[in-house]
Design a protein around this motif. Structure first.
Motif, PDB file in Angstrom:
ATOM      1  N   ALA A   1       0.801  -1.232   0.000  1.00 57.67           N
ATOM      2  CA  ALA A   1       0.000   0.000   0.000  1.00 57.67           C
ATOM      3  C   ALA A   1       0.833   1.282   0.000  1.00 57.67           C
ATOM      4  O   ALA A   1       0.331   2.344   0.363  1.00 57.67           O
ATOM      5  N   ASP A   2       2.092   1.187  -0.394  1.00 60.78           N
ATOM      6  CA  ASP A   2       2.912   2.390  -0.523  1.00 60.78           C
ATOM      7  C   ASP A   2       2.495   3.130  -1.800  1.00 60.78           C
ATOM      8  O   ASP A   2       2.353   2.512  -2.857  1.00 60.78           O
ATOM      9  N   PRO A   3       2.286   4.450  -1.730  1.00 62.75           N
ATOM     10  CA  PRO A   3       1.903   5.208  -2.933  1.00 62.75           C
ATOM     11  C   PRO A   3       2.888   5.050  -4.086  1.00 62.75           C
ATOM     12  O   PRO A   3       2.506   5.188  -5.253  1.00 62.75           O
ATOM     13  N   SER A   4       4.133   4.739  -3.791  1.00 61.10           N
ATOM     14  CA  SER A   4       5.142   4.614  -4.841  1.00 61.10           C
ATOM     15  C   SER A   4       4.910   3.394  -5.739  1.00 61.10           C
ATOM     16  O   SER A   4       5.463   3.320  -6.840  1.00 61.10           O
ATOM     17  N   ILE A   5       4.105   2.430  -5.286  1.00 63.65           N
ATOM     18  CA  ILE A   5       3.830   1.249  -6.109  1.00 63.65           C
ATOM     19  C   ILE A   5       3.178   1.666  -7.425  1.00 63.65           C
ATOM     20  O   ILE A   5       3.494   1.136  -8.496  1.00 63.65           O
ATOM     21  N   ILE A   6       2.276   2.640  -7.355  1.00 63.75           N
ATOM     22  CA  ILE A   6       1.624   3.147  -8.567  1.00 63.75           C
ATOM     23  C   ILE A   6       2.650   3.769  -9.501  1.00 63.75           C
ATOM     24  O   ILE A   6       2.593   3.578 -10.722  1.00 63.75           O
ATOM     25  N   GLU A   7       3.615   4.498  -8.938  1.00 61.29           N
ATOM     26  CA  GLU A   7       4.657   5.128  -9.754  1.00 61.29           C
ATOM     27  C   GLU A   7       5.509   4.072 -10.460  1.00 61.29           C
ATOM     28  O   GLU A   7       5.817   4.208 -11.656  1.00 61.29           O
ATOM     29  N   TYR A   8       5.900   3.029  -9.732  1.00 57.71           N
ATOM     30  CA  TYR A   8       6.688   1.970 -10.351  1.00 57.71           C
ATOM     31  C   TYR A   8       5.894   1.273 -11.449  1.00 57.71           C
ATOM     32  O   TYR A   8       6.438   0.938 -12.506  1.00 57.71           O
ATOM     33  N   ASP A   9       4.617   1.034 -11.199  1.00 56.52           N
ATOM     34  CA  ASP A   9       3.775   0.378 -12.195  1.00 56.52           C
ATOM     35  C   ASP A   9       3.660   1.225 -13.461  1.00 56.52           C
ATOM     36  O   ASP A   9       3.708   0.701 -14.586  1.00 56.52           O
ATOM     37  N   ASN A  10       3.535   2.527 -13.274  1.00 54.20           N
ATOM     38  CA  ASN A  10       3.461   3.431 -14.433  1.00 54.20           C
ATOM     39  C   ASN A  10       4.759   3.421 -15.237  1.00 54.20           C
ATOM     40  O   ASN A  10       4.746   3.456 -16.473  1.00 54.20           O
ATOM     41  N   ILE A  11       5.889   3.379 -14.541  1.00 58.31           N
ATOM     42  CA  ILE A  11       7.187   3.331 -15.228  1.00 58.31           C
ATOM     43  C   ILE A  11       7.307   2.057 -16.055  1.00 58.31           C
ATOM     44  O   ILE A  11       7.784   2.072 -17.198  1.00 58.31           O
ATOM     45  N   LEU A  12       6.846   0.927 -15.481  1.00 53.86           N
ATOM     46  CA  LEU A  12       6.926  -0.345 -16.184  1.00 53.86           C
ATOM     47  C   LEU A  12       6.087  -0.349 -17.465  1.00 53.86           C
ATOM     48  O   LEU A  12       6.376  -1.106 -18.401  1.00 53.86           O
ATOM     49  N   LYS A  13       5.075   0.489 -17.509  1.00 58.12           N
ATOM     50  CA  LYS A  13       4.185   0.531 -18.673  1.00 58.12           C
ATOM     51  C   LYS A  13       4.634   1.540 -19.731  1.00 58.12           C
ATOM     52  O   LYS A  13       4.045   1.595 -20.816  1.00 58.12           O
TER      53      LYS A  13
END
Length: 232
Positions: free
Chosen positions: A145-157
């Motif tokens: 549930a760290d907000p940075s997970i969304i950022e990493y997911d966006n980078i991967l895409k």
């Protein structure tokens, strides 16, 4: 003092309310199942009752202390219950990871993430290290549930974002994608693996560790069980 007492009441009663609601829900589900299957006998396993007993004891202690206005005792029991739940959570998550990989074995584990580059250690559910006698190490952290997970997911895409990052590329680890950052001159590799929208692993490989050993480490992780447990 009144403010502190008020906050303590709210925290304790909210916690108790959630526990009792969940218990009531489980009882309702069991009753419904029994009604739908009248020929099916219900049974309670003694070990299950034994497992929940310590939690119920602390809850009863909290209720009794609040009713008697013993706020310090209530707070102590609440902290004891929180520690007990965290310990159980740590033990369960630990079971999803290997304790030995080649010459590496578990050197430490726990629920404290320390400084792992995330917004707060409160998002680190579990941390551990596998080491050998020469201090070659695989260190890993389970992030939830760290907000940075969304950022990493966006980078991967977005490949354009990857191109802007030095010594970084996208790799596949089993069924998951990860950002891999390499510093070959210092034998350092970091993987950020997005397992689900709420769960990520940060893995640091430091020292003389072969790719085969790293692959063995990942193959032994019970990723599905980990996500199912964390998202319960």
């Amino acid at each position: 003092m009144k403010v502190m007492k008020s906050k303590l009441y709210v925290i304790a009663y909210f916690f108790i309310f959630i526990v009792f609601i969940n218990a009531a829900k489980c009882m309702a589900e069991e009753t419904t199942e029994a009604n739908e299957n009248p020929n099916q006998k219900t049974s309670e396993k003694p070990e299950e009752n034994a497992n929940i007993a310590p939690y119920l004891n602390d809850i009863n202690n909290i209720v009794a202390a609040l009713n008697e206005l013993r706020f310090s005792s209530a707070l102590y029991s609440l902290e004891a219950l929180t520690a007990l739940v965290k310990e159980k959570q740590t033990d369960t998550i630990k079971s999803f990871f290997p304790e030995v990989v080649d010459q590496l074995s578990i050197a430490s584990w726990g629920s404290s993430g320390g400084d792992v580059g995330f917004e707060s250690a409160k998002y680190v559910l579990y941390s551990s290290q596998l080491k050998d006698s020469d201090d070659n190490m695989i260190e890993f952290h389970v992030i939830h549930a760290d907000p940075s997970i969304i950022e990493y997911d966006n980078i991967l895409k977005k490949q354009k974002l990857i191109n802007a990052l030095e010594d970084t590329e996208i790799i596949n680890i089993g069924d998951y994608q990860a950002l891999e950052k390499k510093m070959e001159e210092s034998n350092f590799i970091e993987h950020n693996i997005v397992i689900s929208k709420d769960v990520m692993m940060n893995v640091i490989i430091n020292g003389e560790i072969s790719e085969d050993v790293v692959n063995e480490f990942y193959e032994k992780i019970k990723f599905v069980e980990l996500v199912n447990f964390v998202n319960k």
